[in-house]
Design an enzyme around this catalytic site. Structure first.
Site, PDB file in Angstrom:
ATOM      1  N   ARG A   1      37.739  36.025  50.608  1.00  0.00           N
ATOM      2  CA  ARG A   1      38.763  36.648  49.766  1.00  0.00           C
ATOM      3  C   ARG A   1      38.099  38.060  48.806  1.00  0.00           C
ATOM      4  NH1 ARG A   1      42.114  34.168  44.381  1.00  0.00           N
ATOM      5  NH2 ARG A   1      39.880  33.879  43.539  1.00  0.00           N
TER       6      ARG A   1
ATOM      7  N   PHE B   1      49.390  28.279  43.122  1.00  0.00           N
ATOM      8  CA  PHE B   1      48.061  27.898  42.514  1.00  0.00           C
ATOM      9  C   PHE B   1      48.214  26.436  42.184  1.00  0.00           C
ATOM     10  CE2 PHE B   1      44.481  27.553  39.549  1.00  0.00           C
ATOM     11  CZ  PHE B   1      43.648  27.981  40.338  1.00  0.00           C
TER      12      PHE B   1
ATOM     13  N   TYR C   1      41.696  37.301  31.848  1.00  0.00           N
ATOM     14  CA  TYR C   1      40.143  37.272  32.504  1.00  0.00           C
ATOM     15  C   TYR C   1      39.957  37.740  33.987  1.00  0.00           C
ATOM     16  CZ  TYR C   1      41.362  32.584  34.262  1.00  0.00           C
ATOM     17  OH  TYR C   1      42.045  31.459  34.593  1.00  0.00           O
ATOM     18  N   LYS C   2      41.167  38.044  34.451  1.00  0.00           N
ATOM     19  CA  LYS C   2      41.129  38.627  35.888  1.00  0.00           C
ATOM     20  C   LYS C   2      41.022  39.942  35.858  1.00  0.00           C
ATOM     21  CE  LYS C   2      42.703  34.079  38.035  1.00  0.00           C
ATOM     22  NZ  LYS C   2      44.062  33.185  38.157  1.00  0.00           N
TER      23      LYS C   2
ATOM     24  N   ASP D   1      54.402  33.503  37.188  1.00  0.00           N
ATOM     25  CA  ASP D   1      53.253  33.566  37.016  1.00  0.00           C
ATOM     26  C   ASP D   1      52.763  34.820  37.463  1.00  0.00           C
ATOM     27  OD1 ASP D   1      50.197  33.183  36.778  1.00  0.00           O
ATOM     28  OD2 ASP D   1      50.572  31.070  36.961  1.00  0.00           O
TER      29      ASP D   1
HETATM   30  C1  LIG Z   1      43.767  31.889  37.913  1.00  0.00           C
HETATM   31  C2  LIG Z   1      45.211  30.720  37.824  1.00  0.00           C
HETATM   32  C3  LIG Z   1      45.295  30.087  36.983  1.00  0.00           C
HETATM   33  C4  LIG Z   1      44.231  29.400  36.088  1.00  0.00           C
HETATM   34  O1  LIG Z   1      44.807  28.641  35.031  1.00  0.00           O
HETATM   35  P1  LIG Z   1      43.624  28.517  33.571  1.00  0.00           P
HETATM   36  O2  LIG Z   1      44.605  27.668  32.745  1.00  0.00           O
HETATM   37  O3  LIG Z   1      43.445  29.930  33.001  1.00  0.00           O
HETATM   38  O4  LIG Z   1      42.390  27.953  34.204  1.00  0.00           O
HETATM   39  C5  LIG Z   1      46.354  29.286  37.031  1.00  0.00           C
HETATM   40  N1  LIG Z   1      47.335  29.654  37.795  1.00  0.00           N
HETATM   41  C6  LIG Z   1      47.190  30.798  38.552  1.00  0.00           C
HETATM   42  C7  LIG Z   1      48.646  31.220  39.577  1.00  0.00           C
HETATM   43  C8  LIG Z   1      46.171  31.319  38.658  1.00  0.00           C
HETATM   44  O5  LIG Z   1      45.967  32.270  39.492  1.00  0.00           O
END
Ligand SMILES: *Cc1c(COP(=O)(O)O)cnc(C)c1O
Length: 398
Positions: free
Chosen positions: A357, A114, A210-211, A185
């Site tokens: 997705r 990400f 939150y996911k 992660d």
């Molecule tokens: C959703 C996601 C994020 C989002 O980070 P936030 O700081 O919560 O906005 C970061 N890394 C990955 C791999 C994600 O899937």
């Protein structure tokens, strides 16, 4: 299967007429979250005022809820704590890991990670200097790129676009054999697939709530540090609540006990109340059952879409063992197709450049959702219903 997914579904508020396949981006609201948040606001904040930190146990929530999440990711009690956002937790874990390998310069990640994780690593490399470097290779090339110069292997287990899943245990063993540390992660793993952090001998892990964990928009992230490393880790974000004695108000920083040192500042109490309500639902299931059900749902969706919509190309691994709990398809008009789907009540999302997705979340996704989504997608593709100006207009959040 001991987990009763019909019972768990009833515990979520799902709007009428909606098939929700985006719990991998933002989980829906647990019905009980409303009363829990209301009580936190009215009975705790409202009546207790500042005494709520002691009386309502607000100060212990980051560790207490961390342990509840820990059960879902194979982490022993006392090794997970909540706070901040995932991007910040990535920074914290990576900075701590780098500090434990001062003579090595390379952070290795992959091009499927990400972007925020890569941006954070890039920013950290720039501020640390000293010849450190972020190297990214294709996901399939990670294993071969692990070498004796590696300080930290930093990967997201499940690719946010395609759902491709790394072999975590294997890559950890390889990185450790090369003398490196690992940061995983779990944004698309926690609550989605079985994770065994302790069993795989992970050093650091981070993830969001939150996911799949349904804490609501902006819910706090979590961080894991292996118990064997906790007393060596020196937090780069050395905030007062990670101090050994925050209320001594010393001028010098001394890291707190164990995982507590990964706390930074004041935690989001109201948001944690919502997460607590969600974790009550998680207590009703096992991750083995969630994973088995997720595979049934994703397999049925792939079969259905491939039979009904030949113009869409599967972007996720076909082997369920190689993917997380989402399915992605490619189409050059993917954005417009997704907007047409959303207009008809099937909510997934779009990831540039061409990915549709769909997330599958057994706590509330049913087989009827799968067949309903396939039916609507077929209607849209057969009638080219996506081919409208309004569906091509990009919104700020896709
Ligand atoms: C959703 C996601 C994020 C989002 O980070 P936030 O700081 O919560 O906005 C970061 N890394 C990955 C791999 C994600 O899937």
């Amino acid at each position: 299967m001991a987990s009763d997914f019909e019972a768990t579904r009833r515990l979520f508020h799902l709007p009428d007429g909606v098939i929700y396949l985006d719990g991998n981006s933002l989980g829906p609201m647990p019905v009980a979250a409303r009363a829990r948040v209301d009580s936190c606001v009215a009975d705790e904040w409202g009546e207790m005022l500042i005494t709520g930190w002691n009386k309502a146990g607000w100060m212990e929530m980051p560790a207490r809820l961390g342990d509840r999440i820990g059960r879902l990711i194979g982490a022993a009690p006392g090794s997970v704590v909540l706070g901040d956002t995932l991007s910040i937790k990535v920074y914290q874990a990576l900075a701590s890991a780098l500090e434990l390998r001062p003579d090595r310069k390379v952070i290795l990640s992959d091009t499927g990670n990400f972007p925020s994780d890569l941006y954070i690593a890039d920013g950290l490399v720039r501020s640390l200097g000293g010849g450190r470097e972020l190297r990214t290779v294709a996901p399939e090339a990670v294993e071969a790129a692990i070498g004796p110069d590696l300080a930290v292997l930093m990967l997201t287990e499940v690719d946010y676009r395609t759902g491709r899943k790394h072999d975590m245990a294997r890559l950890i063993a390889k990185a450790h054999a090369a003398g490196a540390l690992v940061v995983w992660d779990l944004a698309h793993s926690a609550g989605a697939v079985e994770v065994d952090l302790a069993g795989a001998d992970t050093d650091f892990a981070v993830g969001c709530s939150y996911k799949y964990l349904n804490s609501g928009p902006g819910g706090p992230a979590f961080i894991y540090v292996a118990p064997r490393l906790q007393s060596q880790v020196r937090p780069a974000l050395s905030g007062w609540l990670g101090h050994e004695a925050p209320f001594a108000f010393d001028l010098d920083y001394r890291p707190g006990q164990g995982i507590e040192r990964m706390r930074v500042g004041t935690p989001p109490v109201i948001q944690m109340a919502a997460l607590d309500a969600s974790l009550d639902i998680w207590d009703m299931v096992t991750m083995a059952d969630v994973r088995a059900r997720s595979i049934e749902l994703t397999e049925a969706f792939i079969r259905g879409v491939e039979a009904a919509c030949p113009a869409l190309t599967l972007a996720s691994p076909r082997d369920p063992a190689q993917r997380g709990s989402q399915v992605s398809f490619r189409h050059k008009e993917g954005y417009a197709i997704m907007q047409a789907l959303i207009a008809k009540g099937v909510i997934g999302d779009f990831r540039a450049p061409d990915i549709l997705r769909f997330g599958f979340t057994p706590l509330y996704t049913t087989m009827a959702d799968v067949t309903g989504a396939v039916r609507v997608l077929k209607e849209i593709m057969d009638g080219a219903l996506w081919d409208r100006e309004e569906y091509r207009r990009r919104a700020r959040v896709t």
